[in-house]
Design an enzyme around this catalytic site. Structure first.
Site, mmCIF file in Angstrom:
data_model
loop_
_atom_site.group_PDB
_atom_site.id
_atom_site.type_symbol
_atom_site.label_atom_id
_atom_site.label_comp_id
_atom_site.label_asym_id
_atom_site.label_seq_id
_atom_site.Cartn_x
_atom_site.Cartn_y
_atom_site.Cartn_z
ATOM 1 N N ASP A 20 49.381 33.257 42.964
ATOM 2 C CA ASP A 20 50.033 34.444 42.427
ATOM 3 C C ASP A 20 51.377 34.081 41.814
ATOM 4 O OD1 ASP A 20 47.904 36.025 43.237
ATOM 5 O OD2 ASP A 20 48.774 36.393 45.208
ATOM 6 N N LYS A 41 42.637 30.394 44.019
ATOM 7 C CA LYS A 41 42.284 31.589 43.245
ATOM 8 C C LYS A 41 43.216 31.719 42.048
ATOM 9 C CE LYS A 41 43.504 35.961 44.286
ATOM 10 N NZ LYS A 41 43.912 36.685 43.040
ATOM 11 N N ASP A 68 39.384 35.153 39.524
ATOM 12 C CA ASP A 68 39.369 36.559 39.927
ATOM 13 C C ASP A 68 39.797 37.453 38.768
ATOM 14 O OD1 ASP A 68 39.128 38.739 41.608
ATOM 15 O OD2 ASP A 68 41.150 38.527 42.425
ATOM 16 N N LYS A 70 37.939 40.287 37.807
ATOM 17 C CA LYS A 70 37.525 41.668 38.090
ATOM 18 C C LYS A 70 37.057 42.367 36.811
ATOM 19 C CE LYS A 70 40.532 42.341 42.124
ATOM 20 N NZ LYS A 70 41.344 41.108 42.095
ATOM 21 N N ASP A 73 33.559 46.716 32.298
ATOM 22 C CA ASP A 73 33.457 47.264 30.947
ATOM 23 C C ASP A 73 31.993 47.632 30.732
ATOM 24 O OD1 ASP A 73 33.924 47.778 28.107
ATOM 25 O OD2 ASP A 73 35.690 46.491 28.307
ATOM 26 N N ASN A 76 27.304 45.080 27.792
ATOM 27 C CA ASN A 76 27.300 44.033 26.787
ATOM 28 C C ASN A 76 28.622 43.256 26.780
ATOM 29 O OD1 ASN A 76 26.019 42.757 24.322
ATOM 30 N ND2 ASN A 76 27.912 43.538 23.422
ATOM 31 N N THR A 77 29.728 43.974 26.926
ATOM 32 C CA THR A 77 31.038 43.330 26.912
ATOM 33 C C THR A 77 31.228 42.429 28.121
ATOM 34 O OG1 THR A 77 32.023 45.146 25.649
ATOM 35 C CG2 THR A 77 33.530 43.744 26.906
ATOM 36 N N THR A 125 41.522 46.327 48.176
ATOM 37 C CA THR A 125 42.099 46.450 49.521
ATOM 38 C C THR A 125 43.417 47.222 49.524
ATOM 39 O OG1 THR A 125 43.032 44.234 49.232
ATOM 40 C CG2 THR A 125 40.987 44.415 50.487
ATOM 41 N N ARG A 187 46.200 38.904 56.426
ATOM 42 C CA ARG A 187 47.607 38.651 56.704
ATOM 43 C C ARG A 187 47.752 38.004 58.075
ATOM 44 N NH1 ARG A 187 47.909 39.363 52.116
ATOM 45 N NH2 ARG A 187 49.274 40.721 50.895
ATOM 46 N N GLN A 196 48.921 46.131 50.662
ATOM 47 C CA GLN A 196 47.564 46.143 51.199
ATOM 48 C C GLN A 196 47.427 47.251 52.243
ATOM 49 O OE1 GLN A 196 45.140 43.823 50.003
ATOM 50 N NE2 GLN A 196 46.802 43.502 48.558
ATOM 51 N N ARG A 217 50.348 35.745 49.054
ATOM 52 C CA ARG A 217 51.789 35.849 49.293
ATOM 53 C C ARG A 217 52.256 35.283 50.633
ATOM 54 N NH1 ARG A 217 52.076 41.959 47.246
ATOM 55 N NH2 ARG A 217 49.868 41.736 47.775
#
Length: 236
Positions: A20, A41, A68, A70, A73, A76-77, A125, A187, A196, A217
């Site tokens: 992140d 990730k 990641d 996500k 759409d 097709n996209t 989450t 966590r 979260q 984090r």
């Protein structure tokens, strides 16, 4: 391609550390500081900033990659995006289960035969039961809503999903040992929850039936990321 559903007993193999950070330079610095991490990730911020650079670097270092994005759409996209994204050679790629069966089937068709396993994101989450009911106008309980989305993902041909550790135990009983569950919202004991809403400790999440834990984090933003990593491994 399927990722190993039963990672080695070494706790390090169960942890996916979230990069992140906003730049490839910072991401590479993280890799240098935490060479023992084998699974990283790459989320939207880093991917948009310099995705190709960091993905090539992770592959060169023989690291596993959870891409990641996500995706959500029209079918097709999303299918076209999956066709391009799988060329990066990531181990996991996420799409939203709420995009529906046609979208997930189209995505799975494009990913089939590649080295990338698609994961269906159920419910973020950060969303609480109250927000699900009042903001999204979904009358189902969180656990029921998540179960319906994950079962729809399986019907669509996917073999893995992302959900909070709170839903894993029930889903594991429904889907058995051949389905892969990756859980964010993890966590360490005593760590700040942040944004979260549905969280567990690493040990609790593994006990509930998660195959892999996504932790960002608590490690990346810690004053000493190495010490934070080692503490989590000890907890497991």
């Amino acid at each position: 391609m399927k990722i190993n559903l039963n990672p080695e007993t070494d706790p390090q193999s169960k942890i996916i550390v979230a990069m992140d950070v906003p730049s490839a330079a910072e991401a590479i610095n993280l890799c240098d500081r935490l060479p023992q991490v084998g699974f990283w990730k790459v989320g939207l911020e880093l991917f948009i900033a310099d995705g190709s650079t960091i993905l090539r670097e992770l592959k060169a270092r023989d690291k596993k990659i959870f891409l990641d994005l996500k995706l959500h759409d029209i079918p097709n996209t999303v299918a076209s995006a999956c066709r391009v994204a799988t060329k990066y050679g990531a181990d996991f790629l996420t799409i939203h289960a709420s995009g529906g069966k046609a979208m997930m089937q189209a995505a799975q068709t494009e990913a089939q035969g590649s080295s990338t396993q698609l994961l269906a994101v159920s419910l973020l989450t950060s969303i609480s039961a109250t927000e699900l009911a009042t903001d999204l106008k979904v009358s189902l309980e969180v656990s029921e809503y998540v179960s319906k989305l994950v079962l729809l993902a399986k019907e669509s041909g996917l073999t893995g999903a992302v959900c909070s550790p709170h839903e894993v135990k029930n889903l594991r009983s429904l889907l058995g040992d051949d389905f892969c569950f990756v859980t964010p919202g993890v966590r360490p004991a005593g760590a700040a929850v942040g944004d979260q809403s549905r969280v567990m400790t690493p040990k609790e999440a593994i006990a509930a039936g998660a195959n892999y834990l996504v932790i960002g984090r608590p490690i990346v933003a810690a004053p000493d990321p190495v010490a934070a990593w080692e503490k989590i491994c000890q907890e497991l």
